[in-house]
Design an enzyme around this catalytic site. Sequence first.
Site, PDB file in Angstrom:
ATOM      1  CD  GLU A  48     -17.161  13.597 -20.586  1.00  0.00           C
ATOM      2  OE1 GLU A  48     -17.519  14.657 -20.801  1.00  0.00           O
ATOM      3  OE2 GLU A  48     -17.925  12.689 -20.345  1.00  0.00           O
ATOM      4  CG  ASP A  80     -16.345  14.840 -30.922  1.00  0.00           C
ATOM      5  OD1 ASP A  80     -17.496  15.623 -30.508  1.00  0.00           O
ATOM      6  OD2 ASP A  80     -16.388  14.293 -31.834  1.00  0.00           O
ATOM      7  CG  ASP A  98     -23.146   7.652 -18.974  1.00  0.00           C
ATOM      8  OD1 ASP A  98     -23.141   6.542 -18.456  1.00  0.00           O
ATOM      9  OD2 ASP A  98     -23.671   8.576 -18.625  1.00  0.00           O
TER      10      ASP A  98
END
Length: 122
Positions: A48, A80, A98
Amino acid sequence: MRNQRLLGHLPALMHGKPKSVLVVGFGAGVTAGSFVLYPEVERIVICEIEPLIPAKVGPHFTKENYDVLSDPRVEIVHDDARHYLLTTREKFDVITSDPIHPWVKGAASLYTQEYLGLAGSA
């Protein structure tokens, strides 16, 4: 919710018995939380880029994400995803993300041939 769960369940079921999983992006943690249900999964890495997201959002969705942040198999990496894949030596049985909309600033690079090739070799 179905879309987020399917992004976890489909690759897990297609693999059969994944031991290591990389989830790009946390969101509400629902995609990452899908892997909590698989006892054969030994490691869940959540990549994340924004450190506040898991800490501030995850606790509000513990029912939906199966309290993924409390699972001892989980490691959160603040990076990243492209950089992480380029610098880690770890290989993953499943790499998913996600739901990340391509029009969100910076997200378009996760839909390139370069990124998909990088994920395919990790």
